[in-house]
Scaffold this motif. Structure first.
Motif, PDB file in Angstrom:
ATOM      1  N   GLU A  55     -15.403  -3.203   1.547  1.00 21.76           N
ATOM      2  CA  GLU A  55     -14.368  -3.020   0.523  1.00 21.76           C
ATOM      3  C   GLU A  55     -13.912  -4.373  -0.021  1.00 21.76           C
ATOM      4  N   PRO A  56     -14.243  -4.706  -1.273  1.00 22.31           N
ATOM      5  CA  PRO A  56     -13.854  -6.013  -1.842  1.00 22.31           C
ATOM      6  C   PRO A  56     -12.344  -6.255  -1.824  1.00 22.31           C
ATOM      7  N   LYS A  57     -11.544  -5.186  -1.950  1.00 16.81           N
ATOM      8  CA  LYS A  57     -10.093  -5.349  -1.963  1.00 16.81           C
ATOM      9  C   LYS A  57      -9.567  -5.914  -0.643  1.00 16.81           C
ATOM     10  N   LEU A  58     -10.353  -5.760   0.411  1.00 21.80           N
ATOM     11  CA  LEU A  58      -9.931  -6.243   1.732  1.00 21.80           C
ATOM     12  C   LEU A  58     -10.495  -7.622   2.067  1.00 21.80           C
ATOM     13  N   ALA A 240       6.846  -5.361   1.658  1.00 22.32           N
ATOM     14  CA  ALA A 240       6.713  -6.615   2.407  1.00 22.32           C
ATOM     15  C   ALA A 240       6.783  -6.364   3.908  1.00 22.32           C
ATOM     16  N   PHE A 241       7.732  -5.522   4.325  1.00 23.26           N
ATOM     17  CA  PHE A 241       7.868  -5.239   5.754  1.00 23.26           C
ATOM     18  C   PHE A 241       6.677  -4.422   6.277  1.00 23.26           C
ATOM     19  N   SER A 242       6.102  -3.558   5.440  1.00 19.99           N
ATOM     20  CA  SER A 242       4.990  -2.715   5.897  1.00 19.99           C
ATOM     21  C   SER A 242       3.769  -3.548   6.242  1.00 19.99           C
ATOM     22  N   THR A 243       3.579  -4.674   5.545  1.00 21.00           N
ATOM     23  CA  THR A 243       2.430  -5.528   5.844  1.00 21.00           C
ATOM     24  C   THR A 243       2.609  -6.277   7.163  1.00 21.00           C
ATOM     25  N   CYS A 244       3.847  -6.336   7.661  1.00 24.48           N
ATOM     26  CA  CYS A 244       4.128  -7.067   8.900  1.00 24.48           C
ATOM     27  C   CYS A 244       4.323  -6.136  10.102  1.00 24.48           C
ATOM     28  N   GLY A 245       4.654  -4.874   9.861  1.00 22.52           N
ATOM     29  CA  GLY A 245       4.983  -3.969  10.953  1.00 22.52           C
ATOM     30  C   GLY A 245       3.858  -3.768  11.940  1.00 22.52           C
ATOM     31  N   SER A 246       2.631  -3.574  11.433  1.00 23.00           N
ATOM     32  CA  SER A 246       1.489  -3.353  12.325  1.00 23.00           C
ATOM     33  C   SER A 246       1.247  -4.569  13.210  1.00 23.00           C
ATOM     34  N   HIS A 247       1.307  -5.741  12.604  1.00 22.90           N
ATOM     35  CA  HIS A 247       1.073  -6.970  13.365  1.00 22.90           C
ATOM     36  C   HIS A 247       2.142  -7.172  14.426  1.00 22.90           C
ATOM     37  N   LEU A 248       3.397  -6.931  14.090  1.00 18.45           N
ATOM     38  CA  LEU A 248       4.483  -7.110  15.053  1.00 18.45           C
ATOM     39  C   LEU A 248       4.369  -6.129  16.219  1.00 18.45           C
ATOM     40  N   THR A 249       3.914  -4.912  15.949  1.00 17.98           N
ATOM     41  CA  THR A 249       3.724  -3.929  17.021  1.00 17.98           C
ATOM     42  C   THR A 249       2.682  -4.406  18.017  1.00 17.98           C
ATOM     43  N   ILE A 250       1.569  -4.908  17.505  1.00 13.78           N
ATOM     44  CA  ILE A 250       0.501  -5.406  18.377  1.00 13.78           C
ATOM     45  C   ILE A 250       0.953  -6.633  19.149  1.00 13.78           C
ATOM     46  N   LEU A 295      -3.060   3.605  10.525  1.00  9.19           N
ATOM     47  CA  LEU A 295      -1.967   4.521  10.251  1.00  9.19           C
ATOM     48  C   LEU A 295      -0.906   3.905   9.345  1.00  9.19           C
ATOM     49  N   ARG A 296      -0.692   2.623   9.463  1.00  8.98           N
ATOM     50  CA  ARG A 296       0.408   1.969   8.748  1.00  8.98           C
ATOM     51  C   ARG A 296      -0.049   1.228   7.498  1.00  8.98           C
ATOM     52  N   ASN A 297      -1.337   1.247   7.195  1.00  7.02           N
ATOM     53  CA  ASN A 297      -1.843   0.452   6.092  1.00  7.02           C
ATOM     54  C   ASN A 297      -2.668   1.323   5.158  1.00  7.02           C
ATOM     55  N   THR A 298      -2.149   1.548   3.955  1.00  4.65           N
ATOM     56  CA  THR A 298      -2.837   2.427   3.007  1.00  4.65           C
ATOM     57  C   THR A 298      -4.146   1.813   2.503  1.00  4.65           C
ATOM     58  N   LEU A 304     -11.450   2.999   4.765  1.00  7.04           N
ATOM     59  CA  LEU A 304     -12.110   3.839   5.761  1.00  7.04           C
ATOM     60  C   LEU A 304     -12.613   5.128   5.133  1.00  7.04           C
ATOM     61  N   CYS A 305     -11.824   5.711   4.254  1.00  5.74           N
ATOM     62  CA  CYS A 305     -12.257   6.941   3.565  1.00  5.74           C
ATOM     63  C   CYS A 305     -13.483   6.675   2.712  1.00  5.74           C
ATOM     64  N   GLN A 306     -13.507   5.519   2.031  1.00  6.70           N
ATOM     65  CA  GLN A 306     -14.664   5.193   1.215  1.00  6.70           C
ATOM     66  C   GLN A 306     -15.917   4.991   2.058  1.00  6.70           C
ATOM     67  N   VAL A 307     -15.742   4.383   3.235  1.00  6.62           N
ATOM     68  CA  VAL A 307     -16.880   4.199   4.129  1.00  6.62           C
ATOM     69  C   VAL A 307     -17.415   5.546   4.578  1.00  6.62           C
ATOM     70  N   LEU A 308     -16.522   6.457   4.985  1.00  7.44           N
ATOM     71  CA  LEU A 308     -16.941   7.778   5.458  1.00  7.44           C
ATOM     72  C   LEU A 308     -17.543   8.601   4.319  1.00  7.44           C
ATOM     73  N   VAL A 309     -16.929   8.559   3.137  1.00  2.00           N
ATOM     74  CA  VAL A 309     -17.455   9.308   1.993  1.00  2.00           C
ATOM     75  C   VAL A 309     -18.810   8.774   1.584  1.00  2.00           C
ATOM     76  N   GLY A 310     -18.926   7.439   1.646  1.00  2.00           N
ATOM     77  CA  GLY A 310     -20.214   6.825   1.292  1.00  2.00           C
ATOM     78  C   GLY A 310     -21.324   7.275   2.227  1.00  2.00           C
TER      79      GLY A 310
END
Length: 315
Positions: A55-58, A240-250, A295-298, A304-310
């Motif tokens: 995924e180029p966006k990533l 802004a907080f959503s991009t940090c929440g996953s990292h802080l949990t880990i 779960l926390r990152n759209t 992941l959906c594109q990988v599975l659909v592909g």
């Protein structure tokens, strides 16, 4: 058998790992659970890695570090769980002295790399939110590679230091490790020579490998919180907080278990608590990481959906 005076000869040639449970019925349950956890962890982390690659966006610094974290998670669980599953199948719970040192080295190499990589991810979030105008230059591909290379160098040095220091100890019996993999605190219990220097080295190294990164992460996120609170838009603050929440949990799970395991001076008898912490470090953390990020990152969910659909479209 006592070691010869004035030498560091190791009388014990192999160690016996007690594992998590003793009864055969429970061993079967443990085998199924850990095999499932291993497959889920490997599959989940490889899926995250595939999504980032296709995924180029990533193709951004944050996901570059996340891809490296996925590789580390696969390596961390592979160092310990397959060997434990093999022991459960063969009913042979022994590991050679060399095999024990090898497992210990790679475990501390990958765990140490995790510490620095999580710190690099916090620095990335700090630059992205607090220094957005200079983000592209301060977090260029060269800087990303330098951060990863420096992390590997520090982690390798730490793991090699502990492994070499352990070879200076004598092991002359007993040889039973009350754990399901080889680690320093449990091996210290079996040494028939003084371990005070080794324990001090472990404490100092843990302070450098865990406390120092944790301080840097805390400082980074303190600046992030101040910057986010200054955003007027509620939607902007949420993003802004959503991009940090996953990292802080880990970060919370990883450093919490790590500090409990290694920031202890003095010989403490191995217990079921140590095994529980070991399960968290080697199995639960690597398995949760892809789940938390997906779960926390759209963006990751979409990739992941594109990988599975592909894949489905190809079939």
């Amino acid at each position: 058998m006592e070691p010869e005076a004035g030498t560091n000869r190791t009388a014990v040639t192999e160690f016996a790992l007690l594992g998590l449970v003793e009864t055969e019925e429970m061993q079967s349950v443990v085998f199924v659970l850990f095999l499932f956890a291993y497959l889920v962890t490997v599959g989940g982390n490889l899926s995250i890695l595939a999504a980032i690659l296709v995924e180029p966006k990533l193709h951004t610094p944050m996901y570059f570090f996340l891809g490296n974290l996925s590789v580390l998670d696969v390596g961390c669980i592979t160092v310990t769980v397959p060997a434990m599953l093999s022991h459960l199948l063969s009913h042979k719970h022994t590991i050679s002295y060399g095999g024990c040192l090898t497992q210990l080295f790679f475990f501390h190499l990958l765990a140490g790399m995790d510490c620095f990589l999580l710190t690099a991810m916090a620095y990335d979030r700090f630059l992205a939110i607090c220094r957005p105008l200079t983000y592209s230059t301060r977090m260029s591909q060269t800087v990303q590679r330098m951060l990863v290379a420096a992390s590997w160098t520090c982690a390798f040095t730490n793991a090699l230091t502990h492994t070499i220091a352990l070879t200076t100890l004598n092991f002359c019996g007993p040889n039973v490790i009350n754990h399901f993999y080889c680690d320093l605190p449990q091996l210290f219990q079996l040494s028939c020579s003084g371990t005070q220097l080794n324990e001090l080295l472990l404490f100092v190294a843990a302070a450098f490998m865990a406390v120092s990164p944790l301080v840097l992460i805390t400082v980074s996120y303190a600046h992030v919180v101040i910057a986010v609170l200054q955003i007027r838009s509620a939607e902007g603050r949420k993003k802004a907080f959503s991009t940090c929440g996953s990292h802080l949990t880990i970060v919370g799970i990883f450093f919490g278990t790590g500090v409990f395991s290694y920031m202890r001076l003095g010989s403490v008898e191995s217990s079921d608590k140590d095994k529980g912490v070991g399960v968290f470090m080697t199995v639960i953390n690597p398995m949760l990481n892809p789940l938390i990020y997906s779960l926390r990152n759209t963006d990751v969910q979409g990739a992941l959906c594109q990988v599975l659909v592909g894949r489905q479209s190809l079939t």
